[in-house]
Scaffold this motif. Structure first.
Motif, mmCIF file in Angstrom:
data_model
loop_
_atom_site.group_PDB
_atom_site.id
_atom_site.type_symbol
_atom_site.label_atom_id
_atom_site.label_comp_id
_atom_site.label_asym_id
_atom_site.label_seq_id
_atom_site.Cartn_x
_atom_site.Cartn_y
_atom_site.Cartn_z
ATOM 1 N N ALA A 14 0.810 -1.222 0.000
ATOM 2 C CA ALA A 14 0.000 0.000 0.000
ATOM 3 C C ALA A 14 0.845 1.275 0.000
ATOM 4 C CB ALA A 14 -0.953 0.003 1.180
ATOM 5 N N THR A 15 1.970 1.251 0.692
ATOM 6 C CA THR A 15 2.906 2.377 0.669
ATOM 7 C C THR A 15 4.306 1.830 0.434
ATOM 8 O OG1 THR A 15 3.289 2.346 3.070
ATOM 9 C CG2 THR A 15 1.565 3.840 2.254
ATOM 10 N N VAL A 16 5.138 2.674 -0.154
ATOM 11 C CA VAL A 16 6.532 2.290 -0.382
ATOM 12 C C VAL A 16 7.442 3.380 0.158
ATOM 13 C CG1 VAL A 16 6.060 0.853 -2.405
ATOM 14 C CG2 VAL A 16 6.539 3.280 -2.717
ATOM 15 N N ASP A 17 8.677 3.025 0.413
ATOM 16 C CA ASP A 17 9.624 4.038 0.887
ATOM 17 C C ASP A 17 10.014 4.956 -0.273
ATOM 18 O OD1 ASP A 17 11.870 2.903 -0.567
ATOM 19 O OD2 ASP A 17 12.021 1.403 1.007
ATOM 20 N N LEU A 18 10.614 6.054 0.068
ATOM 21 C CA LEU A 18 10.958 7.067 -0.929
ATOM 22 C C LEU A 18 11.890 6.518 -2.003
ATOM 23 C CD1 LEU A 18 10.567 10.064 -1.655
ATOM 24 C CD2 LEU A 18 12.689 10.513 -0.422
ATOM 25 N N LEU A 19 12.834 5.676 -1.625
ATOM 26 C CA LEU A 19 13.780 5.158 -2.611
ATOM 27 C C LEU A 19 13.123 4.211 -3.608
ATOM 28 C CD1 LEU A 19 17.006 4.660 -0.470
ATOM 29 C CD2 LEU A 19 16.344 6.571 -1.933
ATOM 30 N N GLY A 26 12.508 6.613 -11.915
ATOM 31 C CA GLY A 26 13.782 6.834 -12.591
ATOM 32 C C GLY A 26 14.595 7.959 -11.979
ATOM 33 N N LEU A 27 14.369 8.227 -10.697
ATOM 34 C CA LEU A 27 15.115 9.273 -9.985
ATOM 35 C C LEU A 27 16.196 8.648 -9.128
ATOM 36 C CD1 LEU A 27 12.119 11.418 -8.668
ATOM 37 C CD2 LEU A 27 13.615 11.958 -10.591
ATOM 38 N N GLY A 28 17.268 9.357 -8.926
ATOM 39 C CA GLY A 28 18.320 8.915 -8.027
ATOM 40 C C GLY A 28 17.989 9.266 -6.589
ATOM 41 N N ARG A 29 18.723 8.676 -5.662
ATOM 42 C CA ARG A 29 18.502 8.878 -4.232
ATOM 43 C C ARG A 29 18.598 10.346 -3.836
ATOM 44 N NH1 ARG A 29 21.300 9.521 0.428
ATOM 45 N NH2 ARG A 29 20.644 8.302 2.238
ATOM 46 N N GLU A 34 16.011 15.407 -2.169
ATOM 47 C CA GLU A 34 15.989 16.846 -2.399
ATOM 48 C C GLU A 34 14.562 17.302 -2.718
ATOM 49 O OE1 GLU A 34 17.392 19.426 -6.167
ATOM 50 O OE2 GLU A 34 19.017 18.326 -5.173
ATOM 51 N N LEU A 35 13.895 16.606 -3.628
ATOM 52 C CA LEU A 35 12.518 16.952 -3.985
ATOM 53 C C LEU A 35 11.572 16.783 -2.799
ATOM 54 C CD1 LEU A 35 12.303 15.303 -7.529
ATOM 55 C CD2 LEU A 35 12.379 17.756 -7.011
ATOM 56 N N ALA A 36 11.760 15.713 -2.036
ATOM 57 C CA ALA A 36 10.904 15.472 -0.873
ATOM 58 C C ALA A 36 11.049 16.580 0.159
ATOM 59 C CB ALA A 36 11.231 14.116 -0.255
ATOM 60 N N LYS A 37 12.268 16.967 0.446
ATOM 61 C CA LYS A 37 12.513 18.020 1.438
ATOM 62 C C LYS A 37 11.963 19.366 0.996
ATOM 63 C CE LYS A 37 16.517 15.803 3.475
ATOM 64 N NZ LYS A 37 17.957 15.786 3.639
ATOM 65 N N PHE A 41 8.252 16.542 -4.556
ATOM 66 C CA PHE A 41 8.241 15.180 -5.096
ATOM 67 C C PHE A 41 6.972 15.042 -5.930
ATOM 68 C CE2 PHE A 41 8.127 10.526 -5.034
ATOM 69 C CZ PHE A 41 9.463 10.248 -5.264
ATOM 70 N N PRO A 42 7.028 14.341 -7.069
ATOM 71 C CA PRO A 42 5.891 14.336 -7.999
ATOM 72 C C PRO A 42 4.604 13.681 -7.490
ATOM 73 C CG PRO A 42 7.725 13.042 -8.870
ATOM 74 C CD PRO A 42 8.191 13.671 -7.606
ATOM 75 N N CYS A 43 4.620 13.011 -6.365
ATOM 76 C CA CYS A 43 3.375 12.515 -5.777
ATOM 77 C C CYS A 43 3.431 12.728 -4.265
ATOM 78 C CB CYS A 43 3.089 11.062 -6.147
ATOM 79 S SG CYS A 43 4.438 9.914 -5.943
ATOM 80 N N ARG A 44 2.276 12.548 -3.633
ATOM 81 C CA ARG A 44 2.153 12.828 -2.198
ATOM 82 C C ARG A 44 3.116 11.962 -1.377
ATOM 83 N NH1 ARG A 44 -1.858 11.022 1.907
ATOM 84 N NH2 ARG A 44 -2.562 9.570 0.307
#
Length: 74
Positions: A14-19, A26-29, A34-37, A41-44
């Protein structure tokens, strides 16, 4: 970082970790964090303590992947 196959995407919980979400997109760690902070990030993202979780349904919708429908009644 290697991407995820369609079969792997369809078997995510149901949920996955950010990585995992980053890998699917297709994003790097570094870019993912950076996007999350920055709140970009492209989704919630759901923040649980120090962890970032991404709802799989939203990730799949962003990717245009539909889950197989199980029409069995229980």
């Amino acid at each position: 970082m290697k991407g995820l196959t369609l079969a792997e995407l369809q078997q995510l919980p149901a949920t996955v970790d950010l990585l995992t979400a980053a890998r699917a997109l297709g994003l790097g760690r570094t870019k993912a964090y950076e996007l999350a902070k920055q709140g970009e990030f492209p989704c919630r993202i759901i923040r649980v303590g120090v962890a970032y979780l991404v709802p799989t349904a939203e990730l799949l919708k962003l990717l245009g992947v539909e889950l197989p429908v199980d029409n069995r009644r229980t």
